[in-house]
Design an enzyme around this catalytic site. Structure first.
Site, PDB file in Angstrom:
ATOM      1  N   LYS A 191       0.849  -1.188   0.000  1.00 51.43           N
ATOM      2  CA  LYS A 191       0.000   0.000   0.000  1.00 51.43           C
ATOM      3  C   LYS A 191       0.882   1.234   0.000  1.00 51.43           C
ATOM      4  CE  LYS A 191      -1.869   2.714   3.042  1.00 51.43           C
ATOM      5  NZ  LYS A 191      -1.902   4.012   2.306  1.00 51.43           N
ATOM      6  N   GLU A 267       9.619   1.353  10.960  1.00 51.70           N
ATOM      7  CA  GLU A 267      10.623   2.427  10.873  1.00 51.70           C
ATOM      8  C   GLU A 267       9.854   3.717  11.026  1.00 51.70           C
ATOM      9  OE1 GLU A 267      12.343   5.461   9.981  1.00 51.70           O
ATOM     10  OE2 GLU A 267      12.409   4.814   7.877  1.00 51.70           O
ATOM     11  N   GLU A 400       8.737  15.898  16.406  1.00 54.72           N
ATOM     12  CA  GLU A 400       9.218  15.840  15.027  1.00 54.72           C
ATOM     13  C   GLU A 400       8.412  16.811  14.162  1.00 54.72           C
ATOM     14  OE1 GLU A 400      10.517  12.448  11.816  1.00 54.72           O
ATOM     15  OE2 GLU A 400       8.631  12.138  12.897  1.00 54.72           O
TER      16      GLU A 400
END
Length: 504
Positions: A191, A267, A400
């Site tokens: 995907k 990740e 982040e």
């Protein structure tokens, strides 16, 4: 809906591209006839409508993958044949590198030169690396049992793997996932991100041309909450590999656990620190920092987004970094000179601008940037930005940003530098700049990060493992570790002499 559409691409003209679902080497529309739209990040205009894969489409893809795994792939063919197919696919990507780069550029907003010379080239290198490794991954013999028995291990492919990739490096993340999976003998249900599905779909036709059997690579575009969730929860998917945000990574882990307890590699995000000591070459450190944060417009999980500089060179370093920021090659993605394109979406642009405003309110000093690029037009550019004199409690330091914003602060001692660097929930990457070799060794050992660079930044290689500590992820990609993630180990005990009397 049609499974293909026409797209006007700079340097290519009008190109027919796939927008459907690829299962069993065939194109089809979504089973529930829904679509989603992509936006050109350089103009803000609608680009294409893509098929929105349903749970039923995911199920079709899984069945095709399972059949291929049992009949034409997996342990049914020699590893050298899998290697040949990967190398053929790499050949075709090289042949079509200009086309792939142009499509990657128009879909993601990155400069076409960067897309061609970095993303396409590194993707090809990744395929070739795993092609070379496919027949060189061995088990063990365990010779500790005398004449009683012979014991050995087999490394076997996990099976059907769901793969969910992000929008910041669509081609490269496709290669990072697909290459080791196919080399190990797995089949995949892919995907791509709903923001950048284009090149993942184009690669399907190249995979078919390369002779990869039907069902080995299946691609189901769609939204994370529907298509991605269906992959994560599917009872006949053996493993899911995901690159993206921590929030989504948690959801995938929960879905995997609540279904068939499938294996998961993640990740995730980063807030990577760079430590620059007084002995470092200031200009060199500034140059590496600039590349680490402003490559791909800051949309990089291991971007050099936090920099801590020893107080003796702090002002000199900021001055050097400011010059780098103000000479970044900002421009249109189709321009060969461009190295800094727009952010991926209006939402991402506004999120980054919000972080900058928050940083200013909390006391950070804007050294340069902090605004929309004046020539943005309808696109989503933000100027390269430096926020200085930051503190650990600031939101821009802890979270982040995923944009072209670096936060900087000074330190006095090595111990203080390490405390600043490691006080984070992330642990993806880090760097140390020093001309003291002993110091570099000490710092590297003490940093909580899966990758540490010494006197450089951002350079990765297909043969070197990549992954994170803490909330930056689970498992590793690339290198032999990346192949290991798509195998399971079977221990075999072969009896040679032992007998047993029953009952014991």
């Amino acid at each position: 809906m049609s499974t293909h559409a026409e797209l006007q691409v700079p340097s290519l003209g009008k190109v027919t591209v796939p927008v459907g679902i690829f299962i069993n080497n065939e194109w089809s529309p979504s089973s529930f006839k829904e679509t989603f739209a992509t936006i050109n990040p350089a103009t803000g205009e609608k680009q294409l409508d893509f098929a929105h894969g349903s749970a039923a489409d995911v199920d079709r893809a899984v069945k095709a993958a399972r059949k291929a795994f049992k009949t034409t792939w997996g342990n049914n063919i020699a590893a050298t044949e899998r290697a040949a197919a990967l190398n053929k696919l790499a050949d075709l990507m090289e042949r079509d590198s200009d086309k792939l780069a142009a499509l990657e550029s128009i879909n993601s907003g990155k400069g076409v030169r960067i897309a061609r010379d970095a993303d396409v080239a590194d993707s090809v290198a990744c395929l070739r690396y795993y092609a070379g490794l496919a027949d060189k991954f061995f088990g063990q013999t365990i010779p500790h049992f005398g004449k009683e028995k012979f014991v050995y291990t087999l490394h076997q492919p996990i099976g059907v793997c769901g793969q969910i990739i992000p929008w910041n490096y669509p081609l490269l993340m496709w290669a990072w996932k697909v290459a080791p999976a196919l080399a190990a003998g797995c089949c995949v249900v892919m995907k791509p991100s709903e923001l950048t599905p284009l090149t993942a779909l184009v690669l399907c036709d190249l995979a078919k041309e390369a002779g990869i059997p039907a069902g080995v690579i299946n691609t189901v575009p769609g939204l994370g909450a529907t298509t991605g969730d269906a992959i994560s929860r599917h009872m006949d998917i053996d493993k899911v590999a995901f690159t993206g945000s921590v929030v989504t990574g948690r959801r995938i882990s929960i879905a995997a656990a609540e279904s068939n307890l499938k294996k998961v590699t993640l990740e995730l995000g980063g807030k990577s620190p760079m430590l620059v000591f007084d002995s470092a070459d200031v200009e060199e450190a500034a140059a590496w920092t600039a590349m680490g944060i402003w490559f791909n417009s800051g949309q990089d999980c291991c971007a050099s987004s936090r920099v801590y500089v020893q107080e003796g060179i702090y002002d000199k370093f900021l001055a050097a970094l400011k010059k780098k920021a103000e000479t970044v090659a900002i421009g249109q993605p189709h321009d060969e000179a461009t190295s800094f394109g727009p952010l991926i979406s209006a939402g991402q642009r506004d999120k980054v601008l919000g972080y900058i405003e928050t940083g200013k309110k909390e006391g950070a000093r804007v050294v340069t940037g902090g605004q929309k690029w004046p020539k943005s037009g309808g696109g989503f550019w933000i100027e390269p930005t430096i926020l200085a004199d930051t503190t650990l409690d600031m939101k821009v330091v802890q979270e982040e940003i995923f944009g072209p914003v670096i936060v900087a602060a000074k330190f006095k001692t090595e111990e203080e530098a390490l405390e600043l660097a490691n006080t984070t929930s992330y642990g993806l990457a880090a760097a140390v700049f020093t001309n003291d070799a002993r110091q570099a060794t000490r710092i590297t050992a003490a940093l909580d990060a899966g990758t540490v660079w010494q006197n450089q930044y951002a350079l990765l290689h297909a043969g070197v493992p990549f992954g994170g500590f803490k909330q930056s992820g689970i498992g590793r990609e690339l290198g032999t570790y990346g192949l290991e993630a798509y195998t399971q180990v079977k221990a075999v005990h072969q009896n040679l002499t032992q007998t047993v009397e029953w009952p014991i």
